[in-house]
Each structure stands twice: as C-alpha cells, then as structure tokens.
Design an enzyme around this catalytic site. Structure first.
Site, PDB file in Angstrom:
ATOM      1  N   GLY A 147      21.242  52.260  15.929  1.00  0.00           N
ATOM      2  CA  GLY A 147      20.880  50.933  15.204  1.00  0.00           C
ATOM      3  C   GLY A 147      20.979  49.788  16.301  1.00  0.00           C
ATOM      4  CB  CYS A 148      20.639  46.090  15.370  1.00  0.00           C
ATOM      5  SG  CYS A 148      19.420  46.201  14.126  1.00  0.00           S
ATOM      6  CE1 TYR A 149      26.765  50.922  17.965  1.00  0.00           C
ATOM      7  CE2 TYR A 149      26.172  50.545  15.649  1.00  0.00           C
ATOM      8  CZ  TYR A 149      26.760  51.276  16.435  1.00  0.00           C
ATOM      9  OH  TYR A 149      27.076  52.690  16.269  1.00  0.00           O
TER      10      TYR A 149
END
Length: 393
Positions: free
Chosen positions: A163-165
C-alpha cells in the site's frame, strides 16, 4: 586465513546508501479530475444515483487534485463490463490486465532512472519491486528483469500488498542492501495501477462512502530509484543520502486504512479518522529519528511526504506548525498526479530535487542539510527515512 570479522568487514560499504538517480512514468491516459465524476457514474451506469454522485463530486472537488493518469480507459472498461458492475466477480479480468501492464510501466520508470544514472544496466546487482497491483508466480520482479535485460544473477526482492507506505519500505530495504554489500547498485521500482481497486458506486446512497474516497484519490504511476553506497563521483551523481530508516505501527489502528481482496477486486477502506490518527503520531517518530542530530525544529528540515490526501497533509501541517511551503512538493504531486500509493513518495522525492535545482537553492533539499521522507499506509504503518541533502554545484 581471513577471520569471520575480516570477511564481514570486506563485504560492507564504507559510506551511507545514496540515491543516484530517479525516474518516473505514467500511463498516457490523463483524466481531468473535474470530469471524473461524470465519467465514473456514466461508465458504471450509475447516473440515476444523483445524491451519491453529488457526494462524489464534492469529494473530487475537495481532493486538491487537478488531474490523474489512469490505465483504465473507457474502451478497456467497456470490454470488461464486470469491472464496471458493483461487486460483480471480476478478479480474473483485473488480474489479467494488471499482470501484463505493471511490469511494462515499471520498465519505463526504470529506464529513465538508468539513463540518468548513465551506467550500464549490467552493474545493477539487486532489484526491489513493490506493487499492490497484482500477484503472480514468478512475480513482476521476474518479468521486469526480462524486460530490462538485467543479469540473470541480479538478486531480486518482491514486495506485494504494502500500500501507500511501500515506497518508504522499498527504500529502507535498498539502504540495507547497499550498505551491506560493497559495490552493490540497487534498482528500486514501485508500480501501482488502479485496475484492482476501481469500484463502481454502491447500490445504496449511504453505504461504502469510504470506498468512494479511494475512487476520488487513487491514480496510476511508476517510480524508480538507483541506490548505492560509496558513489564513484567521476561518473555518478549523488542526490540524497539515506542516513536512517525505521518502520513503526500505530497501536489499534489497523482498521483506519485497509483493503480486502475479493472476487470483485481490491476494496479499499479509508476512514475519516486517518488524518487525525496520523498527525497525532508523527511527532514522536520525528523525535526518535532526529534526536541524535539535535534537531527539534520541524521547519528546519525539508519534507518528502507521501501525499495521501489533502486532509492528511493539512493535519500534519497544523499539528507540527509547519510553514505552508514545507509540504510544497507533496501538494504539487497530489495536484498533478493524485495518490499513486507506493510509487507516490518517490515522485515527491523527484519533485524535491527538480524544484530546488531549478531555483538554485544550494542543496537538493531546498537549500537545507537534513530532511525526512515520510510514508504511511495500512496497519497503520509509518515509514520514516532521514535524508541528508547534497550540495548543488
């Protein structure tokens, strides 16, 4: 006969991992954010859901996004009607598109990074590939190795569903690889295509509004960096040094940002509490990583933040008392590209160096010496990387 300690020392680099080149790429299909609500509701035959459409228009207007790049064109969606139907089984169709396209987009970003690096691709020793787009065996790392013509002996690491990390995680892994393998040159590639998470509006005007938030924010893109320690200054141009990297979980926050893989694709859930939860927990991370440097003024560093959405950036700015210009690079990327998940923070890193070089600000970090690369995503997981800028000659 060499001792174990002598062997270990000989295997390790002397200096910190350094960003040596950056490349980015997007699909050719550019979508104006103001026109997207009409497109989404028309292509999914949802125009009759007038109240829900108005709510979605409001989401898009408040997103601070001007445009996004999306692989899913009207033609592709018309050829795959199940993707356009709410909760219809469509995983196979989505997977077929994602498996084919993710490595191709990654190749374009990687080629730009390799071209900027100006070295032979045969010198790449490691590959880190990060995506939430598809899952297959062998993976996208294998496909990219073939597409780029990398050495069969390149050491590959495949990261799925971060995901976004994920961009921060990939940098942290690359830092460890570069610093613990003398002479290593690590190619990091992050690719996201929203074919897996594209969702039609729900049948009910009040259900799954958090899913619609993702439809207003997420976009497609690929970013690549080349990381290595002890750069050969005659032929390599350092951009940023990766001084310290860490990951942490915010307790009891796994429900705030999450996604479920179903027969109808990847269903993202973004709760409205996310900006508050993230902003309330960021300062303790900053204190942890910058205390050894004696830094406690967060306006004295440059910021490479994942632009998860305007509310998150606004809350971080408010909580830390940041000057508006501190998050300029993140806001620019959000406006021009949207939220490209794991690939996004490396777009911000690229914008940071380009903007400061254009303005002649003295260093690659807006004229400042120290900076922070900051990513967050499901878990809630926070990645922090302390950056040291490089002087601009």
């Amino acid at each position: 006969m060499a001792t174990v300690e002598e062997i270990r020392k000989a295997q390790r680099a002397e200096g910190p991992a350094t960003v040596l080149a950056i490349g980015t790429a997007n699909p050719s299909n550019c979508v104006d954010q103001s026109a997207y609500p009409d497109f989404l509701f028309r292509i999914t035959t949802s125009d009759h859901k007038t109240e829900l459409k108005e709510k979605f228009k409001h989401m898009c207007e408040g997103s601070m996004i001007k445009k996004r790049y999306l692989h899913l064109t009207e033609e592709i969606l018309k050829n795959n009607p199940n993707i356009c139907e709410h909760k219809a089984p469509s995983l196979n169709a989505r997977q077929e598109i994602a498996v084919a396209e993710a490595p191709k987009l990654g190749k374009r970003a990687a080629q730009k990074a390799i071209e900027e690096w100006s070295q032979s691709k045969s010198k790449i020793t490691h590959l880190v590939f990060c995506t939430t787009t598809s899952v297959e065996l062998p993976g996208a790392d294998y496909q990219l190795t073939k597409l780029l013509g990398l050495s069969p002996s390149v050491k590959r690491s495949m990261m799925y569903q971060q995901g976004c990390y994920g961009g921060g995680t990939a940098l942290r892994l690359a830092k460890d690889l570069a610093e613990n393998n003398k002479g290593a040159r690590v190619l990091v590639v992050c690719v996201e295509i929203t074919v897996m998470s594209f969702q039609a509006p729900s049948r009910n005007d009040t259900d799954e509004l958090d899913v619609l938030v993702g439809q207003a924010l997420f976009a497609d893109g690929a970013s690549a960096v080349i990381i290595g320690s002890d750069p050969i200054l005659a032929i390599e141009k350092p951009l940023f040094e990766l001084v310290f990297a860490t990951q942490t979980l915010i307790p009891d926050s796994g429900h705030v940002i999450c996604a479920n893989l179903t027969e109808a694709g990847l269903i993202p859930h973004l709760l409205k509490d996310a900006p508050i939860v993230i902003s309330q927990n960021i300062e303790r991370r900053l204190v942890e990583v910058f205390k050894p440097l004696g830094i406690s003024d967060w306006n004295s560093i440059f910021w490479v933040a994942h632009p998860g959405g305007p509310a998150i950036l606004n809350q971080i700015e408010l909580k830390l008392g940041l000057k508006p210009e501190k998050l300029r690079a993140a806001r620019h990327v959000l406006s021009e590209y949207g939220n490209m998940s794991s690939a996004c923070v490396l777009f911000v890193l690229d914008e940071m160096r380009k903007g400061t070089i254009e303005k002649g600000m003295g260093t690659t970090g807006e004229g400042l010496e120290w900076g922070l690369l900051f990513g967050f995503g499901p878990g809630l997981t926070i990645e922090t990387v302390v950056l040291h800028s490089v002087s601009i000659n």
